[in-house]
Design a protein around this motif. Sequence first.
Motif, PDB file in Angstrom:
ATOM      1  N   GLY A   1     -13.700   1.787   0.483  1.00 38.76           N
ATOM      2  CA  GLY A   1     -12.745   0.721   0.197  1.00 38.76           C
ATOM      3  C   GLY A   1     -11.404   1.043   0.812  1.00 38.76           C
ATOM      4  O   GLY A   1     -11.316   1.502   1.939  1.00 38.76           O
ATOM      5  N   THR A   2     -10.357   0.813   0.040  1.00 38.40           N
ATOM      6  CA  THR A   2      -9.039   1.047   0.594  1.00 38.40           C
ATOM      7  C   THR A   2      -8.138   1.607  -0.493  1.00 38.40           C
ATOM      8  O   THR A   2      -8.506   1.658  -1.660  1.00 38.40           O
ATOM      9  CB  THR A   2      -8.459  -0.257   1.179  1.00 38.40           C
ATOM     10  N   THR A   3      -6.962   2.074  -0.103  1.00 38.15           N
ATOM     11  CA  THR A   3      -6.012   2.568  -1.085  1.00 38.15           C
ATOM     12  C   THR A   3      -4.613   2.290  -0.574  1.00 38.15           C
ATOM     13  O   THR A   3      -4.387   2.276   0.630  1.00 38.15           O
ATOM     14  CB  THR A   3      -6.216   4.078  -1.339  1.00 38.15           C
ATOM     15  N   HIS A   4      -3.703   2.029  -1.479  1.00 39.90           N
ATOM     16  CA  HIS A   4      -2.310   1.791  -1.101  1.00 39.90           C
ATOM     17  C   HIS A   4      -1.468   2.830  -1.806  1.00 39.90           C
ATOM     18  O   HIS A   4      -1.337   2.774  -3.028  1.00 39.90           O
ATOM     19  CB  HIS A   4      -1.873   0.387  -1.520  1.00 39.90           C
ATOM     20  N   THR A   5      -0.916   3.761  -1.077  1.00 43.01           N
ATOM     21  CA  THR A   5      -0.143   4.814  -1.729  1.00 43.01           C
ATOM     22  C   THR A   5       1.300   4.369  -1.924  1.00 43.01           C
ATOM     23  O   THR A   5       1.825   3.555  -1.166  1.00 43.01           O
ATOM     24  CB  THR A   5      -0.143   6.113  -0.901  1.00 43.01           C
ATOM     25  N   CYS A   6       1.944   4.982  -2.947  1.00 46.52           N
ATOM     26  CA  CYS A   6       3.343   4.646  -3.234  1.00 46.52           C
ATOM     27  C   CYS A   6       4.250   5.777  -2.775  1.00 46.52           C
ATOM     28  O   CYS A   6       5.351   5.928  -3.319  1.00 46.52           O
ATOM     29  CB  CYS A   6       3.530   4.344  -4.714  1.00 46.52           C
ATOM     30  N   LEU A   7       3.804   6.570  -1.798  1.00 45.36           N
ATOM     31  CA  LEU A   7       4.610   7.682  -1.293  1.00 45.36           C
ATOM     32  C   LEU A   7       6.018   7.194  -0.968  1.00 45.36           C
ATOM     33  O   LEU A   7       6.188   6.244  -0.207  1.00 45.36           O
ATOM     34  CB  LEU A   7       3.957   8.272  -0.035  1.00 45.36           C
ATOM     35  N   GLY A   8       7.013   7.876  -1.531  1.00 35.86           N
ATOM     36  CA  GLY A   8       8.409   7.483  -1.313  1.00 35.86           C
ATOM     37  C   GLY A   8       8.951   6.630  -2.443  1.00 35.86           C
ATOM     38  O   GLY A   8      10.160   6.558  -2.648  1.00 35.86           O
ATOM     39  N   GLN A   9       8.083   5.958  -3.160  1.00 32.08           N
ATOM     40  CA  GLN A   9       8.521   5.035  -4.214  1.00 32.08           C
ATOM     41  C   GLN A   9       8.256   5.589  -5.618  1.00 32.08           C
ATOM     42  O   GLN A   9       8.490   4.893  -6.610  1.00 32.08           O
ATOM     43  CB  GLN A   9       7.802   3.682  -4.046  1.00 32.08           C
ATOM     44  N   GLU A  10       7.784   6.823  -5.691  1.00 31.83           N
ATOM     45  CA  GLU A  10       7.350   7.388  -6.984  1.00 31.83           C
ATOM     46  C   GLU A  10       8.431   7.326  -8.049  1.00 31.83           C
ATOM     47  O   GLU A  10       8.146   7.188  -9.252  1.00 31.83           O
ATOM     48  CB  GLU A  10       6.928   8.854  -6.808  1.00 31.83           C
TER      49      GLU A  10
ATOM     50  N   ARG B   1       8.773   2.722   1.837  1.00 34.59           N
ATOM     51  CA  ARG B   1       7.356   3.073   1.870  1.00 34.59           C
ATOM     52  C   ARG B   1       7.177   4.133   2.943  1.00 34.59           C
ATOM     53  O   ARG B   1       7.321   3.833   4.124  1.00 34.59           O
ATOM     54  CB  ARG B   1       6.555   1.808   2.203  1.00 34.59           C
ATOM     55  N   LEU B   2       6.856   5.359   2.544  1.00 31.66           N
ATOM     56  CA  LEU B   2       6.734   6.437   3.534  1.00 31.66           C
ATOM     57  C   LEU B   2       5.444   6.327   4.333  1.00 31.66           C
ATOM     58  O   LEU B   2       5.396   6.632   5.520  1.00 31.66           O
ATOM     59  CB  LEU B   2       6.719   7.805   2.837  1.00 31.66           C
ATOM     60  N   GLY B   3       4.388   5.930   3.666  1.00 35.25           N
ATOM     61  CA  GLY B   3       3.069   5.961   4.301  1.00 35.25           C
ATOM     62  C   GLY B   3       2.703   4.619   4.902  1.00 35.25           C
ATOM     63  O   GLY B   3       3.506   3.685   4.946  1.00 35.25           O
ATOM     64  N   PRO B   4       1.465   4.542   5.362  1.00 35.26           N
ATOM     65  CA  PRO B   4       0.970   3.264   5.872  1.00 35.26           C
ATOM     66  C   PRO B   4       0.795   2.267   4.725  1.00 35.26           C
ATOM     67  O   PRO B   4       0.836   2.665   3.560  1.00 35.26           O
ATOM     68  CB  PRO B   4      -0.390   3.629   6.470  1.00 35.26           C
ATOM     69  N   HIS B   5       0.579   0.994   5.056  1.00 34.48           N
ATOM     70  CA  HIS B   5       0.310   0.006   4.007  1.00 34.48           C
ATOM     71  C   HIS B   5      -0.911   0.434   3.198  1.00 34.48           C
ATOM     72  O   HIS B   5      -0.854   0.516   1.990  1.00 34.48           O
ATOM     73  CB  HIS B   5       0.080  -1.370   4.630  1.00 34.48           C
ATOM     74  N   SER B   6      -2.025   0.668   3.892  1.00 36.64           N
ATOM     75  CA  SER B   6      -3.190   1.201   3.183  1.00 36.64           C
ATOM     76  C   SER B   6      -3.518   2.568   3.779  1.00 36.64           C
ATOM     77  O   SER B   6      -2.951   3.557   3.380  1.00 36.64           O
ATOM     78  CB  SER B   6      -4.354   0.226   3.187  1.00 36.64           C
ATOM     79  N   LYS B   7      -4.369   2.606   4.762  1.00 39.61           N
ATOM     80  CA  LYS B   7      -4.583   3.909   5.400  1.00 39.61           C
ATOM     81  C   LYS B   7      -4.686   3.669   6.895  1.00 39.61           C
ATOM     82  O   LYS B   7      -5.406   2.796   7.354  1.00 39.61           O
ATOM     83  CB  LYS B   7      -5.830   4.612   4.870  1.00 39.61           C
ATOM     84  N   GLY B   8      -3.933   4.459   7.621  1.00 38.78           N
ATOM     85  CA  GLY B   8      -4.005   4.399   9.082  1.00 38.78           C
ATOM     86  C   GLY B   8      -3.622   3.060   9.679  1.00 38.78           C
ATOM     87  O   GLY B   8      -4.050   2.732  10.776  1.00 38.78           O
ATOM     88  N   ASP B   9      -2.833   2.244   8.956  1.00 41.21           N
ATOM     89  CA  ASP B   9      -2.482   0.944   9.543  1.00 41.21           C
ATOM     90  C   ASP B   9      -0.966   0.774   9.626  1.00 41.21           C
ATOM     91  O   ASP B   9      -0.431  -0.276   9.339  1.00 41.21           O
ATOM     92  CB  ASP B   9      -3.131  -0.212   8.775  1.00 41.21           C
ATOM     93  N   ASP B  10      -0.284   1.846  10.030  1.00 39.48           N
ATOM     94  CA  ASP B  10       1.169   1.763  10.153  1.00 39.48           C
ATOM     95  C   ASP B  10       1.532   1.451  11.596  1.00 39.48           C
ATOM     96  O   ASP B  10       1.241   2.227  12.502  1.00 39.48           O
ATOM     97  CB  ASP B  10       1.803   3.092   9.723  1.00 39.48           C
ATOM     98  N   THR B  11       2.135   0.293  11.815  1.00 35.18           N
ATOM     99  CA  THR B  11       2.513  -0.074  13.181  1.00 35.18           C
ATOM    100  C   THR B  11       4.019   0.029  13.378  1.00 35.18           C
ATOM    101  O   THR B  11       4.550  -0.450  14.382  1.00 35.18           O
ATOM    102  CB  THR B  11       2.033  -1.509  13.519  1.00 35.18           C
TER     103      THR B  11
END
Lengths: 318, 325
Positions: free
Chosen positions: A45-54, A242-252
């Motif tokens: 599936g997918t995951t959305h991390t809150c890295l930076g917003q904790e 948001r430090l990380g990508p939206h979900s995984k590997g999709d940071d443009t």
Amino acid sequence: MTVTAAAPPRSPRPAVSDQDLRSLLLIRHFERALLRLFERGVLSGTTHTCLGQEYVPVALSALLRDDDFVFSNHRGHGHFLARHPDPDGLLAEIMGREGALCGGVGGSQHIYHQRFLSTGVQGESLPVATGVALKLAGTGALACAYIGDGTWGEGAVYEALNMASLWRVPLLVVVEHNGIAQSTPTSVQMAGTIAARAAAFGVRHHHIASTDVDEIRAGLAPLVDAVRAEPSPLVVEFATHRLGPHSKGDDTRSPEEIRRVRESDWYDRYAEADPERFARIDGEQRDLVERVVAEVSARPAAPAASAALATPSPEARP
Amino acid sequence: MTRVSEHLNQALHDLMESDPSVHLLGEDVSDPYGGAFKVTRGLSSRFGSRVRSTPLSEGAIAGVGAGLALAGDKAIVEIMFSDFVALAFDQITNFAAKSTSMYGRPVPVPLVVRCPTGGNRGYGPTHSQNPQKHFIGVPGLSLFEMTPFHDAGDLLTRMFELARPCLFFEDKVLYTRQMHDTGDLFRFEVTDDVARVYVDGAGPPDCTLVTHGGLVHRTLDAMRALLLEDELVCELLVPAQLYPVPHLPGLEDAPHVCVVDDGTEGGTWAAEVATALYPRLWGRLRRPITLVNSADSVIPAAPHLEREVLVQAGHIRAAVREALS
Ligand SMILES: Cc1ncc(C[n+]2csc(CCOP(=O)(O)OP(=O)(O)O)c2C)c(N)n1
Ligand SMILES: [Mg+2]
């Protein structure tokens, strides 16, 4: 109606309690572990991390009571862990293992645990939170709903704000304004401002630029008290990143932009402020998450869905 | 070999190139992101303001698409996950579809709502559904689905020629498969709307299966096992148009018909197909048409639970074997 907190006087020594630091770092290491598990192909599936917003849910958690209701969204692991430090149950849910919070049916985005509920359809929760707040009005409890800046595109947000204001319900809308929705910058998807939108409904608005947990709480506490006592809705807008990508590997986003975002991260600042204590708690939480990952990964799959999917009985109440 | 998502992407490029009246709207469709499933990659760089990344506003973007269509242009609206087309239900059914006929004269509304659809990706209950069934029987609305056999450009052209709103479902796992790939056992041909997949030189089939694009590969897996392990010959019909149900050729001599549908049980597309077939085949059928659907359930996030709810090759094989036993 807008109360704007002064820009953070980048205090070199943000005082933060051990407990808050633990919570911040638990979320940080939990999210990092998820991204690693994805890379290893262990998660589906997918995951959305809150890295930076904790720090947002960590700051809020101390202002919330047990009888408050919390509504969360797709980026909800931090919201959950700040309120319920149960990384085992959450990871089991995400991995579909025994002991999952919701039988493995909901997964990362659909959690209902005690008075915490998340759903993956943006904007959907705000009318529901308004209904819950309507029921809670007068009890001193409130409904808190986390939404992103992008979610202000959904009409349900405005329909809910209108009713919340008309009916004076204790609704605390926490906006994590990280300047982006998936890949789309807020500048090209939001006309006007959140402050002006809240004002249009006669709803109080509070802007927070600080990432300092105690400072945020001090400014917010009297306003949250008013939500409960009056009762009345409140929109709290965090300028966050948001430090990380939206979900995984999709940071443009461009590397420069990501570098800029990283500079605002609380992690290094807290580490510099109190290196010895930070390192100790950081190590503790990293080890804790590692143990949780190892332990939950070794569990059998969540049992067949029949129990979780059965029709609810009328007594089944939170 | 072309991946289905790339084939769709190329079709959108070709269409926008050949017809300057076509607009495309949707969340995160612009470059460099190019859409959640990369189907719109390159379009915004090439066609400028005819391609717009929108706010999270499914209802309104369907309405904006209808407005562009009403004003004489053509619009393609992408709903990031078809589950969210529920937010556009009013615009699609009460405005776009009805306006083609509710003003006492035909009003053209060339609007295509693209819906990445389906499960088996572990995305959980609100990101995995097949909502086709909710749109069946809406006056003025047609439903299509991408298949590995139909040319996406032809389908888009057909949908616009209808001059009425169409939903176009695109299975998210199908995106990752190759066009025209049936494996070595099967051949296919496309006649009018319907693709027929058959075993070369095997004679008349024991069972004719009917399914939609997203289920083609799972159905072919079942047909392969039925042939090799159960010695049952199956043929498969795959219409690109789901509703109104098109004419499904060659069923007059079919000893048995089985409709396979990824939607959850209850008010299904499969039942709609069977309803269309019964009057035509009555008196020739030896037994009731078999309907295979996903379980009457939300779609769990955990893959092992999700697999049990959604139609899999094993379910199809078991249903065919049971019907023919
Ligand atoms: C109704 C709906 N539309 C689209 C999506 C897909 N989606 C998930 S998160 C997201 C972006 C949300 O942006 P924002 O509200 O700013 O929250 P953030 O991700 O930045 O935390 C989108 C488009 C969705 N989940 N629900
Ligand atoms: Mg955002």
